[in-house]
Design an enzyme around this catalytic site. Structure first.
Site, PDB file in Angstrom:
ATOM      1  N   GLU A   1       0.944  -1.147   0.012  1.00 50.32           N
ATOM      2  CA  GLU A   1       0.039   0.111   0.111  1.00 50.32           C
ATOM      3  C   GLU A   1       0.926   1.269  -0.027  1.00 50.32           C
ATOM      4  OE1 GLU A   1      -4.121  -0.887   2.144  1.00 50.32           O
ATOM      5  OE2 GLU A   1      -2.344  -1.713   3.276  1.00 50.32           O
TER       6      GLU A   1
ATOM      7  N   GLU B   1      -4.094  -9.552   3.889  1.00 53.15           N
ATOM      8  CA  GLU B   1      -4.967  -9.248   5.097  1.00 53.15           C
ATOM      9  C   GLU B   1      -6.047  -9.834   5.330  1.00 53.15           C
ATOM     10  OE1 GLU B   1      -3.092  -5.107   3.821  1.00 53.15           O
ATOM     11  OE2 GLU B   1      -3.719  -6.887   2.926  1.00 53.15           O
TER      12      GLU B   1
END
Length: 455
Positions: A123, A145
């Site tokens: 990210e 995740e």
């Protein structure tokens, strides 16, 4: 720009040509994670970049370790608490604000991935304008995740949706898998592969020279999500069915559903609002039992020793055998195979358990299917293998971490954290587990009798 102290988790150096290099290198950890040291250091680094913006030509973000960044601080996330939701929201929004400041700095920012970029590490790279990966066989990129009961929380759902489109973003996010550099290049997650760090740095400098003032597409007027947003007529006929199928595959797990919601809902609004939507979903799922169990299972896997490999294989074998035997026993007692498999899926067994069974083994002893208590069927798919694992654990003096890892490897629902954790965290703890096992034993046989130590 003055160089930051070497003790910082993000060390900044500026050369005579106006290129600032931000090096992730936490001195207190073998890998870079988004812990408090990162948060403070990155904020200070971006503050300094904004202050010295007029004297800079570009920024390179890289790592001083073998990997780029492993993502969020799981040790912190495993302590997530609804009573601290406001504090957790503020912390996450602060991380995202700093990435957004980097993204809108007005200077070209290039990520040089000298090693794996996972979760928040990817990210961070997505917040840069260009991404170059070193041609290293061990390098992996991805957003794992969901596999930890979470969802990308540092802008991953926002940027990926705007880079790739809804379906492509979900196909990367939901499986929680990682890919190598070549696959990442094909997907459009990275922009270039270089032979080594020196070549990657040279390419970064060349890209900075050629792109003095890049702007992300979603910051330009008239931007549209590739392939359409969640309300686009082109997706109206396909998206609901595709999401329903994904929901069915995910079962009762909250993380995949939250990730899908963040992507679809976020596609309907501007990037800033989408980021707020992502934060809300992330903080919510971080408080679930599934997230805590999956994160604990992750740490269990780090603790197991090679010395227990044979014993763990015994646990895996009995877990696999016992759940299959229990499903067959239920069918032969008259339960509908489809209902039994649905119960297994509700319990968390991916795809059910009867797909491996010869249909001739599924002939009921009764002439007609009987109505089996569904709640009992679900519990039988969990209690039978959990008790079988407990017997091996007692016989071989294994620790809970070994049992949890071995049982998950055998297919025991990972969201429980493993067979040992399932016994300990059942409502009422070990006593509650023993009480329910006693009830099952009265109805279905002594194989459900709890171990003496559990009573």
């Amino acid at each position: 720009m003055t160089a930051t102290p070497a003790s910082s988790a993000v060390v900044t150096r500026t050369d005579a040509d106006g290129i600032a290099t931000l090096t992730l290198d936490d001195p207190s950890s073998p890998v870079n994670v988004m812990n408090e040291a990162y948060v403070e250091s990155m904020r200070a680094a971006v503050d300094a970049l904004e202050t010295d913006r007029e004297s800079l030509r570009g920024v390179i973000v890289t790592s001083g370790k073998r990997s780029f960044c492993a993502g969020g601080d799981l040790a912190l996330l495993r302590r997530a608490d609804p009573e601290r939701a406001a504090e957790e929201t503020a912390r996450l929004d602060g991380i995202k604000t700093d990435l957004r400041r980097l993204e809108t700095l007005g200077l070209p920012v290039v990520a040089v991935l000298n090693g794996s970029a996972l979760g928040g590490g990817l990210e961070l790279a997505l917040a840069c304008h260009y991404r170059i990966a070193v041609d290293e066989p061990r390098l992996r990129v991805g957003l794992p995740e969901v596999g930890l009961g979470l969802l990308p929380g540092a802008g991953g759902t926002v940027r990926l949706t705007r880079m790739l489109g809804i379906e492509a973003a979900l196909k990367l996010i939901l499986p929680a898998e990682t890919v190598d550099a070549a696959a990442a290049l094909d997907l459009g997650i990275i922009d270039e592969i270089a032979a080594d760090v020196a070549a990657a740095t040279a390419s970064a400098l060349a890209w900075i020279d050629a792109n003095p003032a890049p702007v992300k597409p979603w910051d330009e007027r008239g931007f549209e999500v590739p392939g359409g947003n969640g309300s686009d007529p082109r997706l109206a006929n396909t998206l609901p069915g595709w999401i329903a199928a994904a929901h069915a595959e995910a079962g009762d797990l909250p993380a995949p559903r939250a990730a899908m919601a963040a992507v679809v809902e976020g596609s309907l609004v501007d990037a800033e609002t989408a980021s707020q939507i992502e934060t809300r979903y992330f903080v919510h799922v971080s408080h679930t039992a599934e997230a805590r169990n999956l994160i604990d299972a992750f740490f269990d896997r780090q603790r197991v020793s090679d010395e227990t490999e044979d014993a763990r294989a015994d646990v895996s074998a009995v877990v696999d055998e016992s759940v299959l035997a229990e499903a067959i026993a239920a069918v032969r007692a008259g339960a509908d195979p489809e209902v039994v498999d649905r119960a297994a899926r509700c319990a968390g067994w991916s795809g059910g358990v009867l797909k491996r069974v010869d249909q001739r083994a599924l002939q009921p002893s009764e002439s007609e299917w009987i109505e089996a208590p569904f709640a009992d069927l679900v519990d039988r798919m969990l209690f039978a293998p959990a008790l079988a694992a407990a017997r091996v654990q007692a016989a071989e003096a294994l620790g809970d971490a070994e049992v949890n890892v071995a049982s998950i490897d055998a297919g025991f629902p990972a969201a429980t954290g493993g067979a040992a954790r399932f016994r300990h965290t059942y409502p009422g703890g070990a006593e509650g587990f023993a009480a329910r096992a006693t009830v099952l034993a009265a109805s279905y046989g002594p194989r459900f009798a709890p171990l003496p130590s559990a009573t």
